[in-house]
Design a protein around this motif. Sequence first.
Motif, short mmCIF file in Angstrom:
data_model
loop_
_atom_site.label_atom_id
_atom_site.label_comp_id
_atom_site.label_asym_id
_atom_site.label_seq_id
_atom_site.Cartn_x
_atom_site.Cartn_y
_atom_site.Cartn_z
N GLN A 181 0.84 -1.28 0.03
CA GLN A 181 -0.04 -0.04 0.06
C GLN A 181 0.82 1.30 0.06
OE1 GLN A 181 -2.73 -0.48 3.27
NE2 GLN A 181 -4.09 -1.58 2.12
N ALA A 182 2.26 1.13 0.47
CA ALA A 182 2.95 2.23 0.47
C ALA A 182 3.44 2.63 -0.98
CB ALA A 182 4.15 2.14 1.31
N GLY A 183 3.25 1.72 -1.94
CA GLY A 183 3.63 2.08 -3.35
C GLY A 183 4.43 0.99 -3.64
N ASN A 184 5.19 0.01 -3.16
CA ASN A 184 6.25 -0.89 -3.54
C ASN A 184 5.40 -1.68 -4.53
OD1 ASN A 184 8.68 -0.26 -2.00
ND2 ASN A 184 7.14 -0.42 -0.21
N GLN A 185 6.06 -1.90 -5.67
CA GLN A 185 5.62 -2.48 -6.75
C GLN A 185 6.70 -3.89 -6.96
OE1 GLN A 185 4.78 -0.35 -10.48
NE2 GLN A 185 3.15 0.69 -9.43
N TYR A 186 6.23 -5.13 -6.56
CA TYR A 186 7.12 -6.15 -6.54
C TYR A 186 6.71 -7.17 -7.78
CZ TYR A 186 7.72 -4.95 -1.64
OH TYR A 186 8.04 -4.30 -0.47
N ASP A 187 7.88 -7.52 -8.33
CA ASP A 187 8.02 -8.40 -9.62
C ASP A 187 7.46 -9.89 -8.85
OD1 ASP A 187 9.12 -6.62 -11.27
OD2 ASP A 187 11.35 -7.31 -10.81
N GLN A 188 7.72 -10.14 -7.42
CA GLN A 188 7.46 -11.46 -7.11
C GLN A 188 7.54 -11.25 -5.60
OE1 GLN A 188 8.96 -14.77 -9.48
NE2 GLN A 188 9.89 -15.42 -7.59
N VAL A 189 6.84 -12.00 -5.09
CA VAL A 189 6.57 -12.16 -3.57
C VAL A 189 6.90 -13.88 -3.24
CG1 VAL A 189 5.36 -12.30 -1.38
CG2 VAL A 189 5.10 -10.38 -3.11
N ILE A 190 7.62 -14.18 -2.19
CA ILE A 190 7.94 -15.44 -1.99
C ILE A 190 7.42 -15.93 -0.58
CG2 ILE A 190 9.96 -17.20 -1.76
CD1 ILE A 190 11.57 -15.57 -3.77
N MET A 191 6.36 -16.78 -0.36
CA MET A 191 6.02 -17.07 1.01
C MET A 191 5.09 -18.21 0.95
SD MET A 191 5.91 -17.53 4.21
CE MET A 191 5.25 -17.12 5.68
N MET A 192 3.90 -18.17 1.79
CA MET A 192 3.14 -19.28 1.90
C MET A 192 1.65 -19.11 1.84
SD MET A 192 4.92 -22.12 2.05
CE MET A 192 3.83 -23.33 2.75
N LYS A 193 0.84 -19.83 2.33
CA LYS A 193 -0.83 -19.80 2.11
C LYS A 193 -1.22 -18.24 2.41
CE LYS A 193 -5.19 -21.84 3.51
NZ LYS A 193 -5.95 -22.47 4.23
N PHE A 194 -1.35 -18.00 3.55
CA PHE A 194 -1.99 -16.60 3.98
C PHE A 194 -1.38 -15.50 3.11
CE2 PHE A 194 -2.84 -19.49 7.20
CZ PHE A 194 -4.36 -19.67 7.26
N VAL A 195 -0.20 -15.50 2.87
CA VAL A 195 0.44 -14.56 1.98
C VAL A 195 -0.05 -14.72 0.56
CG1 VAL A 195 2.76 -13.51 0.73
CG2 VAL A 195 2.75 -14.11 3.48
N CYS A 196 -0.17 -15.84 0.28
CA CYS A 196 -0.86 -16.11 -1.19
C CYS A 196 -2.22 -15.13 -1.19
CB CYS A 196 -0.84 -17.52 -1.54
SG CYS A 196 0.79 -18.13 -1.65
N LYS A 197 -2.94 -15.68 -0.41
CA LYS A 197 -4.20 -14.91 -0.29
C LYS A 197 -4.38 -13.26 -0.28
CE LYS A 197 -6.95 -18.56 2.14
NZ LYS A 197 -7.81 -18.70 1.11
N LEU A 198 -3.19 -12.84 0.31
CA LEU A 198 -3.07 -11.46 0.12
C LEU A 198 -2.49 -11.10 -0.97
CD1 LEU A 198 -2.88 -8.51 1.53
CD2 LEU A 198 -0.64 -9.19 2.14
N THR A 199 -1.64 -11.44 -1.83
CA THR A 199 -0.91 -11.27 -2.94
C THR A 199 -1.88 -11.39 -4.12
OG1 THR A 199 0.16 -13.29 -3.05
CG2 THR A 199 1.23 -11.40 -2.22
N GLU A 200 -2.79 -12.44 -4.01
CA GLU A 200 -3.77 -12.57 -5.11
C GLU A 200 -4.61 -11.42 -5.20
OE1 GLU A 200 -6.18 -16.50 -7.02
OE2 GLU A 200 -5.88 -16.35 -4.47
N LYS A 201 -4.87 -10.67 -4.14
CA LYS A 201 -5.83 -9.71 -3.96
C LYS A 201 -5.21 -8.36 -4.78
CE LYS A 201 -6.23 -7.47 -0.15
NZ LYS A 201 -6.84 -6.78 1.10
N TYR A 202 -3.81 -8.34 -4.75
CA TYR A 202 -3.15 -7.50 -5.51
C TYR A 202 -2.52 -7.79 -6.81
CZ TYR A 202 -3.28 -4.63 -1.15
OH TYR A 202 -3.78 -3.98 -0.15
N GLY A 203 -2.80 -8.96 -7.30
CA GLY A 203 -2.17 -9.52 -8.66
C GLY A 203 -0.84 -9.51 -8.68
N ILE A 204 -0.15 -9.98 -7.63
CA ILE A 204 1.34 -10.17 -7.47
C ILE A 204 1.72 -11.43 -7.50
CG2 ILE A 204 3.32 -9.47 -6.24
CD1 ILE A 204 1.79 -7.21 -4.81
N LYS A 205 2.55 -11.92 -8.41
CA LYS A 205 3.04 -13.17 -8.70
C LYS A 205 3.76 -13.86 -7.21
CE LYS A 205 5.80 -16.35 -11.24
NZ LYS A 205 6.66 -16.54 -12.45
N THR A 206 3.30 -14.94 -6.88
CA THR A 206 3.66 -15.36 -5.47
C THR A 206 4.24 -16.87 -5.48
OG1 THR A 206 2.24 -14.01 -4.58
CG2 THR A 206 3.28 -15.74 -3.10
N VAL A 207 5.63 -16.87 -5.33
CA VAL A 207 6.15 -18.38 -5.30
C VAL A 207 6.20 -18.68 -3.95
CG1 VAL A 207 8.32 -19.62 -5.94
CG2 VAL A 207 7.42 -17.99 -7.41
#
Length: 280
Positions: free
Chosen positions: A179-205
Amino acid sequence: MTGMFEILSKEALNPTVVRIAVSAPRIARKAEPGQFVILRAKEQSERIPLTVADYDREAGTVTVIYQIVGAGTMELNTLNAGDCLHDLVGPLGTPTRTEGLKKVCIVGGGVGCAIAYPVAKKLHNLGCTVHSVVGFRSRDLVILEDEFRGVSEELRLMTDDGSYGEKGLVTNALEALIQAGNQYDQVIMMKFVCKLTEKYGIKTVVSMNPIMIDGTGMCGGCRLTVGGETKFACVDGPDFDGHLVDFDEAMARGAMYRDFEQHAREEACRLFQKEAESNA
């Protein structure tokens, strides 16, 4: 005692998490972040898959971090610097993709930081901007803080109880960074992070660690459902698209042997207690 897989150093990172560096030149030459090894402490020990937490190609060493939670890791923990592992196989699995990424957020929780750190280190060395978010239940369980600071342009350290760093969950810190404006190419983590990043359309491994036996895809013990297809963590992973993994199935399968593991741990505790009494 000297041998092929000698433990060169052993360090307690917190009351239940230990880091060892092992002499394994051939594995060190090939190891990459995201890969793992399978080791046996002694001839009759169970085979334990552990992430390659670090490696030094020149020194010929591989570092692994383990949590003392069951009979196998309890037996592993009886070995000290100067002792040798009975065997060590690796590197196994597919390395984490790191090339071409410009800005990444690495998220780790508890002992899972051992998986996140080598990826953060490799990305940092490649010139990628690395933001790291690491979380623990409390201050006394924090591990690898200095290591993450050394490879991160920004580090958010979270504790559930607020005893160190910021109080809250890693998802709170990640969402604040997005929300601070950081635009990530990718996020790396697990289940509940995936639910969050899916909301923002950020690829997550995600790096998956299901039950594993042989590490070559033959036993089928580490199978997962990813995008509706069966995959094997040991050969197809351990990294997968987090938005496609069936986490509910994976967690249910991971709990199948909980009672057996508890029994094995209790038997190991009694065995080690008898050995201590006989040596007293």
